[in-house]
Motif scaffolding. Structure first.
Motif, PDB file in Angstrom:
ATOM      1  N   GLY A  47       0.810  -1.234   0.086  1.00  0.00           N
ATOM      2  CA  GLY A  47      -0.263  -0.119   0.054  1.00  0.00           C
ATOM      3  C   GLY A  47       0.670   1.225  -0.063  1.00  0.00           C
ATOM      4  N   ARG A 198      -3.310  -5.658  -0.780  1.00  0.00           N
ATOM      5  CA  ARG A 198      -3.899  -4.495  -1.095  1.00  0.00           C
ATOM      6  C   ARG A 198      -4.962  -4.354  -2.150  1.00  0.00           C
ATOM      7  N   CYS A 215      -6.607  -1.228   9.239  1.00  0.00           N
ATOM      8  CA  CYS A 215      -6.172  -1.160   7.738  1.00  0.00           C
ATOM      9  C   CYS A 215      -5.842   0.366   7.334  1.00  0.00           C
ATOM     10  N   SER A 231      -7.114   3.298  -2.637  1.00  0.00           N
ATOM     11  CA  SER A 231      -6.187   1.930  -2.226  1.00  0.00           C
ATOM     12  C   SER A 231      -6.550   1.715  -0.815  1.00  0.00           C
ATOM     13  N   GLY A 233      -5.157  -1.103   2.085  1.00  0.00           N
ATOM     14  CA  GLY A 233      -4.023  -1.911   2.532  1.00  0.00           C
ATOM     15  C   GLY A 233      -3.941  -2.455   3.705  1.00  0.00           C
TER      16      GLY A 233
END
Length: 368
Positions: A47, A198, A215, A231, A233
């Protein structure tokens, strides 16, 4: 036979960073990888969220802080197009975690402010991991050659040079292979693989900066009038079996992300998996590789706990390593690469807390 001053084995963010630093001193560098491009393993799956380590003063936190300051400046100065310094809100997981956060306030290394959910750190950022690695290598392409889809099956040192597969010769060899240390057959070099995931999604939700709880969620970027790129991850899995069920684990990441901010109109764009290389004590592993057999032959009483100055250990000639960066690869890589190259070229001393020596000293006592 191709010959170089330096061959770097492994083209993740660590290998790319080492190549970048070495290019300041040599124009004879080869970066190799078994994959077809840079960052196609753990680095590409990362990530690549950069944020402070919270806690009371300790040696590891100090290392993370120094690395974060150095690497943030490195990315922002040299490759701003793949670096997003949008800041990060760190959110306590529960009431107990909230109390810990409060106890850490006297030890905060960076400016922060309380926001609606947690603590906002301006220094937080997120990196486009694959394109960052591509940009780093492209910037030194006049001095660094690359060779991909190259699997190393044999390594031999003879006549003052390292030979890989009898096709490549090098005065110096540097291993930046992450969790795969199979090329270095030394009992003391123990690496734990911690698997991370991710996912990239499109969503109609918008986020003004990064968030981190169980996360990490990135700042949203507009795709069109409705949808945004985000995103998500996390690095949590101790063995690969825990992430084999892609659908279940994608649902788990979405659930954790929704616990931070509500995601609307979700569409999964991509998913990535990679093994983060972690040492037993969490510190990175940097420096000259010790020849265990020759060192134990000369100092057999090391097994009994007798102390020997580390400078007396027998090392493999011109063989180095940088691994064990865990889930902070993009935080550690530029800073540690600078330290390692300065050690190789200028004989600068490395901090004992990151050298390979500590692993050897620990494991040798366990030999029966």
């Amino acid at each position: 036979m191709l010959n170089y001053d330096y061959v770097i084995v492994g083209a993740g963010v660590v290998g790319c960073s080492v190549a970048y630093e070495l290019s300041k001193y040599s124009h004879s560098i080869l970066l190799i990888d078994k994959n077809s491009d840079v960052a196609l393993a753990a680095s590409g799956a990362a990530g690549a969220f950069l944020s402070p380590l919270l806690g009371k003063e300790n040696l590891f936190k100090d290392l993370v802080t120094k690395s974060l300051i150095y690497s943030t400046k490195f990315y922002q100065t040299n490759f701003p197009q793949y670096f997003n310094p949008c800041g990060t809100t760190r959110i306590p997981k529960n009431k107990e975690d909230e109390e810990k956060f409060k106890s850490y306030i006297p030890y905060m290394d960076f400016e922060y402010e309380k926001d609606e959910q947690g603590y906002f750190f301006k220094i937080g950022s997120v990196i486009d991991s694959f394109n960052m690695c591509k940009a780093i290598i492209k910037s030194v392409s006049n001095h660094v050659s690359t060779k991909f889809n190259y699997e190393v099956s044999s390594i031999e040192y003879k006549d003052g040079k390292w030979f890989l597969n009898d096709t490549i010769g090098a005065q110096n060899i540097i291993f930046t292979t992450g969790s795969d240390v199979s090329l270095i057959d030394q009992f003391y070099l123990k690496i734990r693989s911690v698997w991370g995931r991710r996912i990239d999604i499109s969503t109609s939700s918008t986020f003004k900066h990064n968030y981190h709880k169980e996360c990490s969620i990135s700042q949203s970027k507009s795709i069109d009038k409705i949808n945004n790129f985000v995103s998500i991850g996390a690095t949590h899995y101790r063995d690969k079996a825990g992430i084999d069920d892609i659908e279940a684990n994608t649902d788990e990441l979405i659930k954790k992300a929704n616990d931070i901010k509500k995601l609307q109109d979700i569409k999964i764009l991509n998913h990535y998996v990679g093994a983060r290389a972690c040492s037993i004590d969490y510190f990175p592993i940097v420096g000259d590789i010790i020849d265990e057999k020759k060192t134990l032959k000369e100092f057999p009483y090391l097994k009994n706990g007798t102390k020997v100055e580390t400078k007396r250990f027998t090392r493999y000639k011109n063989a180095y390593i940088l691994t064990g960066v865990g889930g902070r690869g993009f935080v550690f890589a530029p800073y540690l690469a600078n330290l390692l190259v300065n050690h190789i070229v200028n004989s600068a001393q490395l901090d004992k807390n990151i050298t390979i020596d500590r692993l050897f000293q620990r494991e040798v006592k366990r030999i029966k």
